[in-house]
Design an enzyme around this catalytic site. Structure first.
Site, mmCIF file in Angstrom:
data_model
loop_
_atom_site.group_PDB
_atom_site.id
_atom_site.type_symbol
_atom_site.label_atom_id
_atom_site.label_comp_id
_atom_site.label_asym_id
_atom_site.label_seq_id
_atom_site.Cartn_x
_atom_site.Cartn_y
_atom_site.Cartn_z
ATOM 1 N N ILE A 19 0.828 -1.200 0.000
ATOM 2 C CA ILE A 19 0.000 0.000 0.000
ATOM 3 C C ILE A 19 0.864 1.253 0.000
ATOM 4 O O ILE A 19 0.568 2.228 -0.695
ATOM 5 C CB ILE A 19 -0.951 -0.022 1.211
ATOM 6 C CG1 ILE A 19 -2.012 -1.123 1.021
ATOM 7 C CG2 ILE A 19 -1.631 1.336 1.395
ATOM 8 C CD1 ILE A 19 -2.871 -1.367 2.250
ATOM 9 N N ASP A 65 13.960 3.700 10.071
ATOM 10 C CA ASP A 65 13.254 2.723 10.888
ATOM 11 C C ASP A 65 12.289 3.484 11.787
ATOM 12 O O ASP A 65 12.708 4.252 12.657
ATOM 13 C CB ASP A 65 14.261 1.930 11.717
ATOM 14 C CG ASP A 65 13.613 0.825 12.541
ATOM 15 O OD1 ASP A 65 12.371 0.795 12.642
ATOM 16 O OD2 ASP A 65 14.357 -0.003 13.100
ATOM 17 N N SER A 141 -4.742 2.548 9.859
ATOM 18 C CA SER A 141 -5.420 1.648 10.777
ATOM 19 C C SER A 141 -5.672 0.330 10.041
ATOM 20 O O SER A 141 -4.902 -0.065 9.179
ATOM 21 C CB SER A 141 -6.718 2.298 11.268
ATOM 22 O OG SER A 141 -7.411 1.456 12.154
ATOM 23 N N SER A 142 -6.747 -0.351 10.364
ATOM 24 C CA SER A 142 -7.112 -1.602 9.704
ATOM 25 C C SER A 142 -8.574 -1.895 10.002
ATOM 26 O O SER A 142 -9.076 -1.546 11.081
ATOM 27 C CB SER A 142 -6.249 -2.757 10.224
ATOM 28 O OG SER A 142 -6.746 -4.002 9.770
ATOM 29 N N TYR A 155 -2.115 -7.151 17.037
ATOM 30 C CA TYR A 155 -2.244 -6.322 15.830
ATOM 31 C C TYR A 155 -3.492 -5.452 15.900
ATOM 32 O O TYR A 155 -3.421 -4.246 15.678
ATOM 33 C CB TYR A 155 -2.290 -7.218 14.600
ATOM 34 C CG TYR A 155 -2.473 -6.450 13.301
ATOM 35 C CD1 TYR A 155 -1.386 -5.865 12.674
ATOM 36 C CD2 TYR A 155 -3.728 -6.321 12.722
ATOM 37 C CE1 TYR A 155 -1.544 -5.166 11.486
ATOM 38 C CE2 TYR A 155 -3.901 -5.626 11.538
ATOM 39 C CZ TYR A 155 -2.805 -5.040 10.928
ATOM 40 O OH TYR A 155 -2.978 -4.341 9.756
ATOM 41 N N LYS A 159 -3.854 -1.256 16.043
ATOM 42 C CA LYS A 159 -4.563 -0.461 15.044
ATOM 43 C C LYS A 159 -5.731 0.304 15.659
ATOM 44 O O LYS A 159 -6.050 1.424 15.223
ATOM 45 C CB LYS A 159 -5.052 -1.370 13.912
ATOM 46 C CG LYS A 159 -3.913 -1.965 13.080
ATOM 47 C CD LYS A 159 -3.077 -0.886 12.412
ATOM 48 C CE LYS A 159 -2.090 -1.466 11.421
ATOM 49 N NZ LYS A 159 -1.314 -0.423 10.697
ATOM 50 N N THR A 190 -1.533 -7.672 -0.936
ATOM 51 C CA THR A 190 -0.164 -7.339 -0.572
ATOM 52 C C THR A 190 0.541 -8.599 -0.075
ATOM 53 O O THR A 190 -0.097 -9.623 0.205
ATOM 54 C CB THR A 190 -0.123 -6.287 0.550
ATOM 55 O OG1 THR A 190 -0.713 -6.860 1.733
ATOM 56 C CG2 THR A 190 -0.876 -5.032 0.151
#
Length: 255
Positions: A19, A65, A141-142, A155, A159, A190
């Site tokens: 993305i 990083d 975010s997700s 995870y 998010k 992805t």
């Protein structure tokens, strides 16, 4: 290349692949000077840089990083040194994680939150330092932050923290005319999704990838990175001038 972002400068963290690379490409297509931030994918980052420059964009690639706050600050400084200003941040760097509760460790929690939450927080901090009124910050975010996903706790929590950050920071940054929002992609084509696709199914469900898409997604397919990138471009553009503190989902998931 010319378009809505002529004269603007955009930094994209995690900009070498997936993305992030699609976002960098979209901004460049719309006329922005682009800084591709990357960590381990140097070959991909420099290949994308050369591709965008060949197409007429102004572009540099900078290793940074996002876990190291000093490197994040240096990334923003290099953007300003190279192009004279900073208008847009798209924070796309992130890592995935799956693990059952008994297996979770403090080290894993620290790593996931360091990249997905803290890395975006301090990217926003150091980008905002250089932005004038009208700057745009878009975090990542997700859709998983709003769903129950088996063994995906670290995870999804990291998010969900991003959603909370944009709500709170919108008040603070709004005093300077800067908007901050997040994009919440759903399943996207992805490498990260390819590596973990089977893990998104509930326990006991062993559907093929095609069957899973058919029952789970209204459009029966994954999103492309370019389609998700359109949401970042919208939030960075003039039509989103009055949107701040919001998380924009890009998904067709039906449950």
């Amino acid at each position: 290349m010319a378009g809505e972002f002529d004269g603007k400068v955009a930094v994209v963290t995690g900009g070498s692949r997936g993305i992030g690379a699609a976002v960098a490409n979209r901004f460049a297509q719309e006329g922005a000077s682009v800084v591709i931030g990357y960590n381990s994918s140097a070959d991909e980052a420099h290949a994308l840089k050369e591709e965008l420059k060949t197409a007429g964009a102004r572009c540099i690639a900078v290793r940074s990083d996002v876990v190291e706050t000093e490197e994040v600050a240096a990334l923003m400084n290099k953007a300003v040194d190279a192009f004279g200003r900073l208008d847009i941040l798209a924070a796309c760097a992130g890592i995935s994680h799956f693990g059952a509760l008994p297996t979770l460790s403090p080290q894993a929690a620290d790593q996931v939150f360091a990249v997905n939450m803290r890395g975006q927080l301090f990217a926003a901090q150091h980008a905002a330092h250089h932005m004038a009124d009208g700057g745009r910050i878009i975090l990542t975010s997700s859709n998983a932050a709003r769903r129950a996903v088996f063994e995906h706790t670290l995870y999804t929590a990291s998010k969900a923290a991003v959603d909370a950050m944009v709500r709170c920071l919108s008040i603070e940054l709004g005093q300077r005319g800067i908007t901050i929002n997040a994009v919440a992609p759903g399943a996207t084509a992805t490498a990260m999704v390819a590596q973990n696709a089977a893990k998104y199914q509930p326990p006991g469900m062993n559907l093929t990838a095609e069957e899973w898409l058919d029952v789970s997604y209204a459009l029966d397919r994954l999103a492309t990175p370019a389609e998700v990138a359109g949401a970042y471009a919208f939030l960075a553009g003039k039509d989103a001038a009055y949107i701040s503190g919001r998380t924009l989902p890009v998904e067709s998931c039906v449950f």
